[in-house]
Design an enzyme around this catalytic site. Structure first.
Site, PDB file in Angstrom:
ATOM      1  N   ASN A  47      43.849  45.114  36.775  1.00  0.00           N
ATOM      2  CA  ASN A  47      44.945  45.108  35.806  1.00  0.00           C
ATOM      3  C   ASN A  47      44.567  45.790  34.503  1.00  0.00           C
ATOM      4  OD1 ASN A  47      46.659  43.526  37.428  1.00  0.00           O
ATOM      5  ND2 ASN A  47      45.850  41.613  36.592  1.00  0.00           N
TER       6      ASN A  47
ATOM      7  N   LYS B 240      41.456  39.785  38.292  1.00  0.00           N
ATOM      8  CA  LYS B 240      40.357  38.969  38.798  1.00  0.00           C
ATOM      9  C   LYS B 240      39.414  39.761  39.689  1.00  0.00           C
ATOM     10  CE  LYS B 240      42.301  34.353  38.381  1.00  0.00           C
ATOM     11  NZ  LYS B 240      41.197  33.961  37.462  1.00  0.00           N
ATOM     12  N   GLY B 241      39.979  40.610  40.550  1.00  0.00           N
ATOM     13  CA  GLY B 241      39.122  41.374  41.440  1.00  0.00           C
ATOM     14  C   GLY B 241      38.197  42.311  40.690  1.00  0.00           C
ATOM     15  N   ALA B 242      38.763  43.097  39.763  1.00  0.00           N
ATOM     16  CA  ALA B 242      37.957  44.042  38.996  1.00  0.00           C
ATOM     17  C   ALA B 242      36.939  43.317  38.135  1.00  0.00           C
ATOM     18  CB  ALA B 242      38.863  44.924  38.137  1.00  0.00           C
ATOM     19  N   ASN B 243      37.354  42.214  37.508  1.00  0.00           N
ATOM     20  CA  ASN B 243      36.419  41.441  36.687  1.00  0.00           C
ATOM     21  C   ASN B 243      35.245  40.936  37.518  1.00  0.00           C
ATOM     22  OD1 ASN B 243      38.055  41.721  34.446  1.00  0.00           O
ATOM     23  ND2 ASN B 243      38.952  39.680  34.602  1.00  0.00           N
TER      24      ASN B 243
ATOM     25  N   GLU C 101      45.386  37.198  43.857  1.00  0.00           N
ATOM     26  CA  GLU C 101      46.248  38.099  43.089  1.00  0.00           C
ATOM     27  C   GLU C 101      46.697  39.297  43.919  1.00  0.00           C
ATOM     28  OE1 GLU C 101      45.103  37.285  38.434  1.00  0.00           O
ATOM     29  OE2 GLU C 101      44.163  38.999  39.402  1.00  0.00           O
TER      30      GLU C 101
ATOM     31  N   ASN D 291      38.993  26.321  40.144  1.00  0.00           N
ATOM     32  CA  ASN D 291      38.770  25.485  38.973  1.00  0.00           C
ATOM     33  C   ASN D 291      39.436  24.130  39.217  1.00  0.00           C
ATOM     34  OD1 ASN D 291      41.538  25.698  38.342  1.00  0.00           O
ATOM     35  ND2 ASN D 291      41.205  27.334  36.844  1.00  0.00           N
TER      36      ASN D 291
ATOM     37  N   ASP E 185      35.782  34.463  36.174  1.00  0.00           N
ATOM     38  CA  ASP E 185      35.482  35.645  36.989  1.00  0.00           C
ATOM     39  C   ASP E 185      34.010  36.024  36.879  1.00  0.00           C
ATOM     40  OD1 ASP E 185      38.125  35.838  37.824  1.00  0.00           O
ATOM     41  OD2 ASP E 185      38.682  37.112  36.129  1.00  0.00           O
TER      42      ASP E 185
END
Length: 301
Positions: A11, A40-43, A138, A182, A252
């Site tokens: 994102n 989330k994926g990139a992080n 996501e 979480n 993340d």
């Protein structure tokens, strides 16, 4: 060398700082508007790379300028972006408000993340049994189901960060190797109140383990994390490295470092500790992936 393969979201983060969160219908003045890499994926991919693992990312960006910039930004974190596709439409966007307390609120428009698929990567990307394949919620659920089958066909382990929480096929859940949630996501997944203490979280981790995942981590912010692995359960205390500046991306960072530690051959409980330290480090500076440069490198014992 073992790798972390992240299939997930990327994102454009648009972040503004406020003294406090507005009430419904209220307008507040903000400051420090920034644009940065997120999702989330990139992080998680960036965190895994900074933690010392060879990391590849499979995802999608739009045809806008944000997509071009984010692809380059992720590569600058040391992540292989060969399998990031460009699709028609806008890149995913996250609107983030950060209060001076360090807490945040986030609104996400999925954009190109709705088109994420493993299919184009299958021709040239072949996981090894030592690899960790990382998923989040996501991207479309059917994509995660396809990736799970693909990864396991090569003997790779799959880590699912069920964030944000959503209904998940029980059959798919039973094949997850590592589940990370979480406290709020844990409660929603079980249909129960979120655990308020480490003792309650241990019970929740045990219940989630009963759904099929081999290992479960329930993160608790400043209270650390509860875990369940096989018949064993426990609590990993939080690491206090200083006052929180911005909690965006802390979870993340934890997931990425955890995946890196597992890929590098560390025992599960030790990997959870590495994740805790990464999350504690990430909150010391603003931003998500932009705060990961200080993450400690995971080392084998």
């Amino acid at each position: 060398m073992a790798r972390v393969i992240v299939v997930g979201s990327i994102n454009q983060d648009i972040t503004v700082t406020v003294d406090r969160f507005p009430s419904p219908g209220e307008t507040l003045s903000g400051s420090s508007l920034t644009y940065g890499l997120g999702g989330k994926g990139a992080n998680q991919a960036a965190a895994a790379a900074h933690s010392g693992a060879e990391t590849l990312f499979v995802g999608a960006v739009g045809t806008d300028l944000s997509g071009q910039r984010l692809r380059a930004d992720l590569a600058a974190h040391g992540v292989d972006v060969t399998h990031v596709r460009e699709v028609d439409g806008p890149t995913g966007t996250a609107l983030i408000t950060v209060a001076t307390s360090g807490e945040n609120t986030i609104i996400v428009d999925a954009g190109a993340n709705r088109a994420v698929t493993i299919e184009p990567a299958k021709a040239s990307l072949f996981p090894a049994p030592s690899d960790i394949v990382v998923l989040q919620a996501e991207v479309p659920s059917h994509t995660n189901t396809e990736v799970l089958a693909w990864a396991h066909s090569f003997g790779a382990r799959v880590l699912l960060n069920l964030a944000p929480a959503r209904d998940t096929d029980p059959a798919a859940m039973s094949h997850i190797d590592i589940l990370v949630v979480n406290e709020t996501e844990a409660g929603l997944t079980l249909g129960l109140p979120a655990p308020a203490t480490p003792t309650e979280a241990i019970g929740v981790a045990r219940a989630l383990r009963g759904m099929g995942p081999r290992h479960v981590v329930v993160t608790l912010g400043a209270q650390g994390a509860a875990w369940a692995s096989g018949t064993e359960v426990g609590h990993c205390p939080a690491v206090n490295l200083g006052e929180a500046v911005d909690t965006t991306g802390a979870g993340d960072a934890c997931v990425g470092a955890l995946a890196a530690a597992l890929a590098l051959g560390k025992p599960f409980v030790d990997a959870v500790s590495d994740g805790m330290r990464a999350g504690a480090t990430a909150i010391l500076s603003p931003g998500a992936a932009s705060s990961y440069g200080a993450l400690p490198t995971v080392t084998r014992d």
